[in-house]
Design an enzyme around this catalytic site. Structure first.
Site, PDB file in Angstrom:
ATOM      1  N   PRO A   1     -16.374   1.689 -18.800  1.00 40.50           N
ATOM      2  CA  PRO A   1     -16.231   0.379 -18.506  1.00 40.50           C
ATOM      3  C   PRO A   1     -16.048   0.017 -16.977  1.00 40.50           C
ATOM      4  O   PRO A   1     -15.341   0.678 -16.300  1.00 40.50           O
ATOM      5  CB  PRO A   1     -14.658   0.450 -19.383  1.00 40.50           C
ATOM      6  CG  PRO A   1     -13.993   1.806 -19.272  1.00 40.50           C
ATOM      7  CD  PRO A   1     -15.492   2.529 -19.195  1.00 40.50           C
ATOM      8  N   MET A   2     -16.707  -1.145 -16.582  1.00 42.46           N
ATOM      9  CA  MET A   2     -16.732  -1.552 -15.200  1.00 42.46           C
ATOM     10  C   MET A   2     -16.382  -3.195 -15.120  1.00 42.46           C
ATOM     11  O   MET A   2     -17.369  -3.659 -15.520  1.00 42.46           O
ATOM     12  CB  MET A   2     -17.491  -1.086 -14.723  1.00 42.46           C
ATOM     13  CG  MET A   2     -17.694   0.462 -13.999  1.00 42.46           C
ATOM     14  SD  MET A   2     -19.110   0.773 -12.858  1.00 42.46           S
ATOM     15  CE  MET A   2     -20.292   0.547 -13.882  1.00 42.46           C
TER      16      MET A   2
ATOM     17  N   GLY B   1     -20.172   5.720 -14.128  1.00 41.73           N
ATOM     18  CA  GLY B   1     -19.804   4.412 -13.759  1.00 41.73           C
ATOM     19  C   GLY B   1     -20.708   3.836 -12.841  1.00 41.73           C
ATOM     20  O   GLY B   1     -21.622   3.436 -12.884  1.00 41.73           O
TER      21      GLY B   1
ATOM     22  N   CYS C   1      -6.134   1.848 -15.093  1.00 47.96           N
ATOM     23  CA  CYS C   1      -6.364   1.084 -13.887  1.00 47.96           C
ATOM     24  C   CYS C   1      -5.236   1.368 -12.691  1.00 47.96           C
ATOM     25  O   CYS C   1      -4.175   1.317 -12.985  1.00 47.96           O
ATOM     26  CB  CYS C   1      -6.374  -0.444 -14.315  1.00 47.96           C
ATOM     27  SG  CYS C   1      -6.429  -1.678 -13.066  1.00 47.96           S
TER      28      CYS C   1
HETATM   29  C1  LIG Z   1     -15.881  -2.058 -10.312  1.00 43.18           C
HETATM   30  C2  LIG Z   1     -15.150  -1.333 -11.205  1.00 43.18           C
HETATM   31  C3  LIG Z   1     -14.488  -1.946 -12.438  1.00 43.18           C
HETATM   32  C4  LIG Z   1     -13.983  -0.854 -13.117  1.00 43.18           C
HETATM   33  N1  LIG Z   1     -13.442  -1.392 -14.397  1.00 43.18           N
HETATM   34  C5  LIG Z   1     -12.699  -0.600 -15.268  1.00 43.18           C
HETATM   35  C6  LIG Z   1     -12.298  -1.129 -16.425  1.00 43.18           C
HETATM   36  O1  LIG Z   1     -12.342  -2.228 -16.887  1.00 43.18           O
HETATM   37  N2  LIG Z   1     -11.535  -0.175 -17.187  1.00 43.18           N
HETATM   38  C7  LIG Z   1     -11.632   1.093 -17.099  1.00 43.18           C
HETATM   39  O2  LIG Z   1     -11.079   1.879 -17.675  1.00 43.18           O
HETATM   40  N3  LIG Z   1     -12.175   1.747 -15.897  1.00 43.18           N
HETATM   41  C8  LIG Z   1     -12.640   0.767 -14.985  1.00 43.18           C
HETATM   42  N4  LIG Z   1     -13.050   1.280 -13.853  1.00 43.18           N
HETATM   43  C9  LIG Z   1     -13.328   2.803 -13.555  1.00 43.18           C
HETATM   44  C10 LIG Z   1     -14.413   3.495 -14.134  1.00 43.18           C
HETATM   45  O3  LIG Z   1     -14.633   3.177 -15.581  1.00 43.18           O
HETATM   46  C11 LIG Z   1     -14.497   4.797 -13.883  1.00 43.18           C
HETATM   47  O4  LIG Z   1     -13.542   5.422 -14.568  1.00 43.18           O
HETATM   48  C12 LIG Z   1     -14.746   5.200 -12.274  1.00 43.18           C
HETATM   49  O5  LIG Z   1     -15.535   4.313 -11.667  1.00 43.18           O
HETATM   50  C13 LIG Z   1     -14.811   6.800 -12.160  1.00 43.18           C
HETATM   51  O6  LIG Z   1     -16.404   6.844 -12.491  1.00 43.18           O
HETATM   52  P1  LIG Z   1     -17.442   6.957 -11.529  1.00 43.18           P
HETATM   53  O7  LIG Z   1     -17.279   8.055 -10.566  1.00 43.18           O
HETATM   54  O8  LIG Z   1     -18.806   7.425 -12.396  1.00 43.18           O
HETATM   55  O9  LIG Z   1     -17.700   5.680 -10.675  1.00 43.18           O
HETATM   56  C14 LIG Z   1     -13.913   0.394 -12.942  1.00 43.18           C
HETATM   57  C15 LIG Z   1     -14.394   0.992 -11.905  1.00 43.18           C
HETATM   58  C16 LIG Z   1     -15.136   0.174 -10.993  1.00 43.18           C
HETATM   59  C17 LIG Z   1     -15.817   0.849  -9.847  1.00 43.18           C
END
Ligand SMILES: Cc1cc2nc3c(=O)[nH]c(=O)nc-3n(C[C@H](O)[C@H](O)[C@H](O)COP(=O)(O)O)c2cc1C
Length: 336
Positions: A23-24, A231, A107
């Site tokens: 989720p992002m 993500g 978060c």
């Molecule tokens: C722009 C952005 C928005 C995010 N929004 C959420 C969200 O709405 N809910 C959530 O559980 N995590 C959110 N995350 C965290 C990501 O789901 C993920 O846990 C984190 O980016 C680490 O994974 P990655 O290294 O693959 O990016 C967000 C991350 C980014 C970068």
């Protein structure tokens, strides 16, 4: 049979694959989720929405909550520090027929975690137990949780939290391998994720710093998780769900995704807002097309449809004769 060859189950929901788009907020819009789903992400998350905002209702929110049937299985993610509000909001969302309700306990943003929601919940394990038990008993769909490893280095209570989620009928755990204090600094701790996988029997989806097909393989070998969540590395690169290297994506494949994603955004948000919101995705897509350098600035600042289409064509992105995706209904739902 719907569950045949499922990689794992979330409650009774079969998940046919082991890679999942994270989720992002701000990036995980419905057109992008649908593209990733079609490219191999095994399920979709609607990024976090405050339970308070759901209960207040708003037109903007309805649009954010709308999803295409092709995105299923779909998890709606909520955040709040109040178990009663979370339950009321989740019950209200049932009219959208989500497959899963997910609670955000990850978060790190001060405006969320500082008020006890998101990763702030990790500091109150009794509340976690109560709210997961209550949600699981009140909802006809599985309840899942996305956590971090703890509040800070001194409070890495991930094993305790994971067991609490399992004992209170949580159906799946997604784990970002950092603490709230780390935010995005340092490296995600895959050892800790592996420990969680060993400690519980509900599915565990690990997450953090998985950025290439090699990382995916290393991650599974290291953690034995049921799934991996990706993500940031998926932004501008849905091909990661096909375990392909982005350098190997052809210009015509890139064009097809750009046009499909942009079209989805226009349908969802309207002509102007759709373009404005698409530009941040475009910025990442253009990283795969080094030859557009001279037009990059113009493309990323274009604010009307016709100019944008002309610039795309000049940059060498030709509209595919067969559109990549057949979107279902992208109209916002009328009520939830
Ligand atoms: C722009 C952005 C928005 C995010 N929004 C959420 C969200 O709405 N809910 C959530 O559980 N995590 C959110 N995350 C965290 C990501 O789901 C993920 O846990 C984190 O980016 C680490 O994974 P990655 O290294 O693959 O990016 C967000 C991350 C980014 C970068």
């Amino acid at each position: 049979m719907p569950g045949e060859n499922a990689a794992f189950y979330v409650g009774r929901v079969p998940i046919h694959g082991r890679m999942i788009l994270a989720p992002m907020d701000g990036f995980g819009d419905s057109p992008f989720r649908l593209i990733c789903r079609k490219f191999g992400s095994a399920m979709s998350y609607i990024p976090f929405i405050s339970a308070r905002a759901i209960l207040q209702d708003s037109k903007r929110l309805r649009n954010e909550l709308h999803f295409d049937p092709g995105e299923r299985p779909i998890a709606l993610q909520l955040y709040d520090d109040d178990p009663v509000r979370l339950r009321k909001a989740a019950l209200r969302l049932l009219s959208l027929k989500p497959d899963i309700i997910d609670v955000n306990m990850g978060c790190s943003n001060r405006r969320v975690s500082g008020h006890g929601a998101g990763a702030g919940l990790l500091r109150d394990t009794r509340k976690i137990a109560a709210l997961i038990e209550d949600l699981s008993a009140s909802l006809p769909v599985p309840v899942t949780v996305k956590i971090r490893l703890g509040w800070n280095d001194l409070n890495r209570n991930y094993l305790e939290v994971a067991k609490i989620v399992e004992e209170n009928n949580g159906a799946m755990l997604a784990v970002h391998g950092r603490t709230r204090q780390q935010a995005y600094k340092g490296k995600a701790d895959w050892d800790a994720i592996a420990e969680i996988k060993q400690a519980v029997s509900i599915p565990v989806i690990g997450n953090g710093d998985v950025g290439s097909p090699e990382d995916v393989r290393c991650f599974f070998a290291h953690t034995a998780c049921d799934g991996v969540m990706i993500g940031r590395a998926a932004i501008g690169n849905p091909w990661i769900f096909q375990e392909r290297h982005d350098q190997k994506v052809s210009l015509s494949e890139l064009s097809a995704v750009i046009y499909a994603h942009y079209e989805g955004m226009r349908i969802k948000y309207g002509e102007r807002l759709g373009l404005l919101r698409f530009r941040k995705h475009l910025c990442s897509y253009l990283a795969h097309a080094p030859r557009v350098d001279k037009l990059r600035y113009a493309l990323l600042t274009a604010d009307d449809h016709k100019t944008f289409l002309k610039l795309l064509a000049r940059a060498g992105f030709s509209r595919p004769s067969e559109p990549l995706l057949l979107f279902g209904s992208q109209q916002p739902s009328q009520a939830y």
